[in-house]
Design an enzyme around this catalytic site. Structure first.
Site, short mmCIF file in Angstrom:
data_model
loop_
_atom_site.label_atom_id
_atom_site.label_comp_id
_atom_site.label_asym_id
_atom_site.label_seq_id
_atom_site.Cartn_x
_atom_site.Cartn_y
_atom_site.Cartn_z
N HIS A 175 99.07 21.39 -1.89
CA HIS A 175 99.94 22.57 -1.81
C HIS A 175 101.29 22.15 -1.24
CE1 HIS A 175 101.27 26.65 -0.88
NE2 HIS A 175 100.37 27.02 -1.76
N ASP B 144 93.25 28.02 -5.91
CA ASP B 144 92.77 27.92 -7.29
C ASP B 144 91.48 27.12 -7.43
OD1 ASP B 144 96.19 27.65 -7.95
OD2 ASP B 144 94.93 29.34 -8.53
C1 SDX Z 1 99.65 27.63 -6.30
O1 SDX Z 1 103.73 27.73 -3.55
C2 SDX Z 1 102.71 28.52 -3.51
O2 SDX Z 1 102.53 29.25 -2.57
C3 SDX Z 1 101.84 28.48 -4.75
C4 SDX Z 1 100.54 29.28 -4.64
C5 SDX Z 1 100.80 30.77 -4.60
O3 SDX Z 1 99.92 31.48 -4.10
O4 SDX Z 1 101.82 31.21 -5.17
O5 SDX Z 1 99.82 28.87 -3.49
C6 SDX Z 1 99.66 29.04 -5.86
O6 SDX Z 1 100.46 27.27 -7.12
C7 SDX Z 1 98.69 26.67 -5.65
C8 SDX Z 1 98.86 25.20 -6.20
C9 SDX Z 1 98.10 25.14 -7.53
N1 SDX Z 1 98.36 23.83 -8.18
C10 SDX Z 1 97.38 22.91 -8.27
O7 SDX Z 1 96.28 23.00 -7.75
C11 SDX Z 1 97.78 21.70 -9.12
C12 SDX Z 1 97.34 20.40 -8.42
N2 SDX Z 1 98.14 20.27 -7.21
C13 SDX Z 1 99.35 19.59 -7.33
O8 SDX Z 1 99.93 19.28 -8.51
C14 SDX Z 1 100.21 19.58 -6.08
O9 SDX Z 1 99.42 19.50 -4.99
C15 SDX Z 1 101.20 20.69 -5.93
C16 SDX Z 1 101.99 20.93 -7.17
C17 SDX Z 1 100.49 21.95 -5.56
C18 SDX Z 1 102.13 20.27 -4.84
O10 SDX Z 1 102.77 19.11 -5.39
P1 SDX Z 1 103.65 18.20 -4.51
O11 SDX Z 1 104.66 19.03 -3.81
O12 SDX Z 1 104.15 17.02 -5.26
O13 SDX Z 1 102.58 17.72 -3.47
P2 SDX Z 1 102.93 16.91 -2.26
O14 SDX Z 1 104.39 16.63 -2.12
O15 SDX Z 1 102.27 17.58 -1.13
O16 SDX Z 1 102.23 15.52 -2.66
C19 SDX Z 1 102.10 14.55 -1.67
C20 SDX Z 1 101.33 13.42 -2.29
C21 SDX Z 1 101.97 12.83 -3.54
O17 SDX Z 1 101.56 11.46 -3.58
P3 SDX Z 1 102.58 10.34 -2.94
O18 SDX Z 1 103.88 10.44 -3.73
O19 SDX Z 1 102.76 10.68 -1.49
O20 SDX Z 1 101.85 9.01 -3.14
O21 SDX Z 1 100.01 13.84 -2.70
C22 SDX Z 1 99.85 13.64 -4.09
C23 SDX Z 1 101.25 13.53 -4.67
O22 SDX Z 1 101.23 12.75 -5.86
N3 SDX Z 1 99.15 14.82 -4.62
C24 SDX Z 1 98.02 14.76 -5.31
C25 SDX Z 1 97.66 16.09 -5.54
N4 SDX Z 1 98.57 16.90 -5.00
C26 SDX Z 1 99.50 16.10 -4.42
N5 SDX Z 1 97.29 13.72 -5.76
C27 SDX Z 1 96.16 14.04 -6.45
N6 SDX Z 1 95.74 15.30 -6.71
C28 SDX Z 1 96.48 16.35 -6.28
N7 SDX Z 1 96.07 17.60 -6.54
#
Ligand code: SDX
Length: 393
Positions: A270, A328
């Protein structure tokens, strides 16, 4: 040394706004709607009461709740001509495509009567959207399965009405299962608002130009559709089904940790929560309760989800990045148990989030100091240069 870019200190943007609707503490994993903790509301309230709270700032009295519910119920039907919009879509269109189109088309029916500067007309638009989104989402589902639209029933509560519009057919009596309507109502509450997430920011930005609220909500639906946002609930269940059995989880954990795979665990991580998403905790308990009451507690998808969560939360890659299950991760398992296809998961998120979008839109429009949103950029392109004739290039 590189250029030093400085922004005009008077620079404003809707990306950073003041709001008193929803509070999130990402480190503590706390979510408050108008100060009330989400787990207390999920336990004691219901979606329409949460709608009242988000719109007006206080929990309603019994009389206020009865009046609000009556106003919403009165607006659940859509204009009969709106049925024709669906005919233009292919039957296999994703219901989110239909919803973006039909909700945007509400502008053609109600735009002329919506002066966004008139508080009463803003109020009517809010009620119409909260009332009609479930009807439109149900119509999108019925159209996709080739069944006749079902009209809303004024004798049913909000969640039961949606179940009836989705699953009732003319040839037999449909009795709403109270287990399912209670669980669906809880899912709606958990999705109602979430501060300045991508789709809410989209609604605010669209609204800041003075666009009518129906067009703004259509823009929010479009943004929510993405798999990084609201589309994650559909992608998550499809991922859990693809994993299929717990012995295949390590393969997917490895892919999620491999930057080059382009694969992410859906329903995990998130932008704000760096602790458990409090909604995921409630959703997990609800999944256990609903599937248990339905006698399908051994649902393989739920078992895979729980084991995947357990393994990921012990894995350094996820722990170090503070990646936890989000709203989700478990919601699709419950919606699947109710009989919804995965394509209906995000439309249900959209109809649930409509109250948050419209409450945030109302808050912004009512602010006399609000200006059109105009985010700026850090220019990193070519410096100024003169045009060259094609013969000299
Ligand atoms: C919603 O904003 C809100 O409030 C949204 C929401 C709402 O109610 O409106 O809460 C609803 O959208 C929830 C999120 C749903 N999306 C997913 O579940 C999709 C999978 N999750 C991701 O794609 C991701 O976690 C995000 C999009 C939610 C956040 O992406 P970010 O901002 O890139 O995540 P981050 O900066 O915290 O990531 C840090 C690290 C990164 O790796 P490094 O560059 O540090 O090596 O964690 C990794 C990311 O690549 N990472 C993941 C991951 N999520 C982040 N790696 C594997 N699996 C994942 N799910």
């Amino acid at each position: 040394e590189g250029d030093v870019f400085t922004f005009d200190p008077g620079f404003t943007s809707t990306a950073a706004c003041e709001s008193d609707i929803t509070y999130i503490d990402g480190d503590k994993g706390e979510l408050l709607y108008r100060g009330y903790p989400i787990d207390q509301l999920a336990e004691n309230s219901h979606h329409l009461e949460v709608c009242f709270l988000l719109l007006y700032g206080e929990l309603p009295t019994a009389a206020q709740m009865a009046d609000f519910e009556a106003r919403v119920t009165k607006h659940t039907m859509v204009h009969e001509q709106m049925h024709y919009f669906f005919r233009g879509f292919r039957r296999d269109s994703h219901p989110m495509a239909t919803m973006v189109g039909v909700v945007g088309a509400m502008s053609a029916f109600y735009h002329d009567s919506t002066d966004v500067n008139d508080p009463w007309q803003r109020e009517v638009a809010a009620i119409r959207l909260i009332a009609k989104l479930p009807t439109i989402a149900a119509m999108a589902f019925k159209y996709s399965v080739g069944q006749p639209f079902q009209y809303p029933r004024n004798n049913l509560d909000y969640a039961s009405n949606f179940l009836h519009m989705c699953f009732a057919v003319p040839c037999e009596e449909y009795v709403v299962n109270p287990i399912l309507s209670k669980a669906l109502d809880r899912i709606m509450m958990l999705h109602a608002d979430h501060e300045q997430n991508a789709s809410t920011s989209t609604v605010r930005l669209a609204g800041s130009s003075g666009a009518n609220p129906f067009a703004c909500i259509a823009a929010g639906i479009a943004c929510l559709w993405g798999p990084a946002h609201g589309g994650a609930n559909q992608a998550c269940l499809e991922m859990l089904r693809e994993i299929g059995t717990v012995d295949r989880i390590p393969e997917y954990i490895a892919r999620a940790k491999d930057k080059n795979s382009g694969f992410r665990l859906m329903g995990f991580g998130h932008r704000v929560y760096k602790n458990f998403d409090p909604r995921a905790k409630v959703m997990k308990e609800s999944a256990d309760e609903v599937l248990g009451l339905l006698g399908i507690e051994n649902n393989p998808t739920l078992q895979v989800a729980k084991e995947l969560e357990r393994i990921a939360l012990e894995d350094e890659f996820f722990v170090s990045r503070k990646l936890y299950p989000n709203v989700d991760f478990y919601s699709g398992i419950i919606l699947d148990a109710m009989g919804f296809p995965t394509s209906m998961f995000t439309p249900i998120f959209a109809l649930s989030r409509t109250v948050g979008w419209i409450a945030q839109w109302k808050e912004m429009i009512a602010d006399p100091t609000q200006k059109i949103g105009r985010p700026r950029q850090l220019y990193i392109g070519a410096p100024r240069r003169d045009y060259q004739d094609v013969r000299h290039r």
